[in-house]
Design a protein around this motif. Sequence first.
Motif, PDB file in Angstrom:
ATOM      1  N   UNK A 144      -5.415   2.412  12.562  1.00 58.36           N
ATOM      2  CA  UNK A 144      -4.621   2.168  11.355  1.00 58.36           C
ATOM      3  C   UNK A 144      -3.636   1.028  11.567  1.00 58.36           C
ATOM      4  N   UNK A 146      -5.458  -2.187  11.559  1.00 51.60           N
ATOM      5  CA  UNK A 146      -5.901  -2.485  10.190  1.00 51.60           C
ATOM      6  C   UNK A 146      -4.754  -3.036   9.346  1.00 51.60           C
ATOM      7  N   UNK A 147      -3.576  -2.398   9.483  1.00 49.42           N
ATOM      8  CA  UNK A 147      -2.407  -2.866   8.713  1.00 49.42           C
ATOM      9  C   UNK A 147      -2.079  -4.305   9.120  1.00 49.42           C
ATOM     10  N   UNK A 157      -4.657  -6.771   7.937  1.00 54.59           N
ATOM     11  CA  UNK A 157      -4.701  -6.877   6.478  1.00 54.59           C
ATOM     12  C   UNK A 157      -3.518  -7.709   5.996  1.00 54.59           C
ATOM     13  N   UNK A 158      -2.371  -7.512   6.663  1.00 58.33           N
ATOM     14  CA  UNK A 158      -1.160  -8.202   6.207  1.00 58.33           C
ATOM     15  C   UNK A 158      -1.136  -9.675   6.607  1.00 58.33           C
ATOM     16  N   UNK A 194     -10.126  -7.348   8.034  1.00 61.20           N
ATOM     17  CA  UNK A 194     -10.118  -5.899   8.270  1.00 61.20           C
ATOM     18  C   UNK A 194     -11.530  -5.380   8.558  1.00 61.20           C
ATOM     19  N   UNK A 249      -0.645   9.129   6.842  1.00 62.01           N
ATOM     20  CA  UNK A 249      -1.555   8.662   7.891  1.00 62.01           C
ATOM     21  C   UNK A 249      -0.901   8.873   9.259  1.00 62.01           C
ATOM     22  N   UNK A 283     -10.879  -0.092   1.850  1.00 67.16           N
ATOM     23  CA  UNK A 283     -10.090  -1.259   2.266  1.00 67.16           C
ATOM     24  C   UNK A 283      -9.612  -2.040   1.048  1.00 67.16           C
ATOM     25  N   UNK A 290      -6.618  -0.363  -0.287  1.00 66.05           N
ATOM     26  CA  UNK A 290      -5.468  -0.621   0.581  1.00 66.05           C
ATOM     27  C   UNK A 290      -4.939  -2.047   0.362  1.00 66.05           C
ATOM     28  N   UNK A 291      -5.845  -3.009   0.368  1.00 68.72           N
ATOM     29  CA  UNK A 291      -5.447  -4.409   0.236  1.00 68.72           C
ATOM     30  C   UNK A 291      -4.824  -4.665  -1.143  1.00 68.72           C
ATOM     31  N   UNK A 337      -1.381  -3.361  -1.576  1.00 67.19           N
ATOM     32  CA  UNK A 337      -0.452  -4.289  -0.929  1.00 67.19           C
ATOM     33  C   UNK A 337      -0.157  -5.460  -1.835  1.00 67.19           C
TER      34      UNK A 337
END
Lengths: 288, 237
Positions: free
Chosen positions: A27, A30-31, A34-35, A263, B21, B198, B201-202, B205
């Motif tokens: 996780x 992934x964060x 992704x960021x 990701x 999570x 995903x 999630x993306x 954000x």
Amino acid sequence: MDGEEGLKMGTSLKRLDTIIGTRQLLYTLLIIFTLIPMFFPLRLPISISARTKKVYNYIDNLKPGSYIFIDFDYDPAGRGEIEPQAVAMMKHLFDKKCKLVMASLGTTGPVMFEIMRKTNPDIFAGKEYGKDWVNIGYVAGGESAAAGLARSISGTVAMDAYGNPIGNLPLIKEADKAEQFALAIVFTTGTDTLYYFVRQWFTPYKTPLILGILGVMGPAAEPFVAAGQAVELMVGQVAGAEYEVLVGRPGIGLGAMDAQSTSHAIILIFIILGNIMFWSVRLRGEKR
Amino acid sequence: MIEAIQIWLSAALVIWIWSFVYKDNYLYRLAQHIFLGAAAGYSIGISLDSLNKTALVPLAKSPTTNMHLIIPIIIGLLFFFKYSRRYYWVARYGVGIALAVGTALAFRTAPMANIIRQVNAVLLPLWTPDPVKTLNNWIHVVITLSALVYFIFTVTPRVVEGRPTITYRLYDAVLRIGIYGMMVAFGATLANTIMTRLAFFISMNLQYLQPYPLESLSAIILVAIAILFAMRRARAG
């Protein structure tokens, strides 16, 4: 390799296996991955799939002024996947001077439509409500509602989403039945809705369907295309991003593609590592 | 002002829900309850609005021409008898009528849409001038038939006296092709599931956090405190 060395290697393999298997590590990575592309865009190139190109060509070949029915039926979680498709396709349809009738068979649809309209005002600029587009809003009843709308919109609902009598809207006077629509587009996060439109719009009235769906729904919706019940599918955020490229209006879909690529790369690495660990442990004859 | 509250709430709720999570905590549970309450309230509200627009207002405006709308309203009201211990059975009439209408509508087109068209889609030419199309058609037909064989449970060839017969070997081969075909389909579904998760999630954000860094940071600090608090409680307990 002697016994002690083998034992040591087995222990380190197990330790690595535990580290890789820690969900917090995956996780966190992934964060991070992704960021990063959100703050420092990589601008990785994306290719246009044959599927998206087919949808684009189909809409491009519609007669100017065609009537299009759009079902807005996605929920807030699916907004990121479906909204890029909806925005790009609606821009294309309005550019082609098509007239759009929107409705929602799901309760969250009207809110999603209003958010989309509020955050993309340029799409509706210069378009007159009632003449170029109409929003019927939520119609309760699921499949019965789909069947009713196909038979007659004005016979099914008395008012649009904003409280106007449906009979007073010029667009509804021109296009009231499924046969009068050149195309029906279903933007949905629920597989049931696809069946409603295939059974109540395509089968009895032969209204062509384009299905804008979540990535996870892709394999389940594939038979509709194979059987000729849908023109084509728009599957997930990537389809939205491709369509944004085709209509020349970058949006959330395209913005998310870098993060999708990075990701997915992380997930691929974890799948490969996981398989290596699995087979190493298995080949050593140990039970997991 | 209202917009500012919306932004703070959306950023906070996204972060708090995601905090699960890492670890269960009070803020996660608060966000969960707010979500469930809001979703239930919204559904009731929009359903009543729909009832108002499709039935009550037309009935009030011209009762004589819309008299027939009273029938579905009564049928809908029958559902509420479910809450009466004495008359709960009356609700069955409402459910029965709703089910009958739904089933009748679906059955009108279901055989054509769900069976005949799907069977037709598998009737493909096995020899075409295009070799790729020919291969695709073979794969399509063989895997569809093999997957169907997997679900035939009534007649299955058996091993006779420890020696598999030719029929059994053939059946076993077809069965395996069916299993592999289905596994490919499940694999595609899983890969698409990952892509969808995903994307959720993306886009969360991109839509709710990235444009509002201050609000997101505040939510992160709050949830970090809540998680620390939860960990301390767990250690003490």
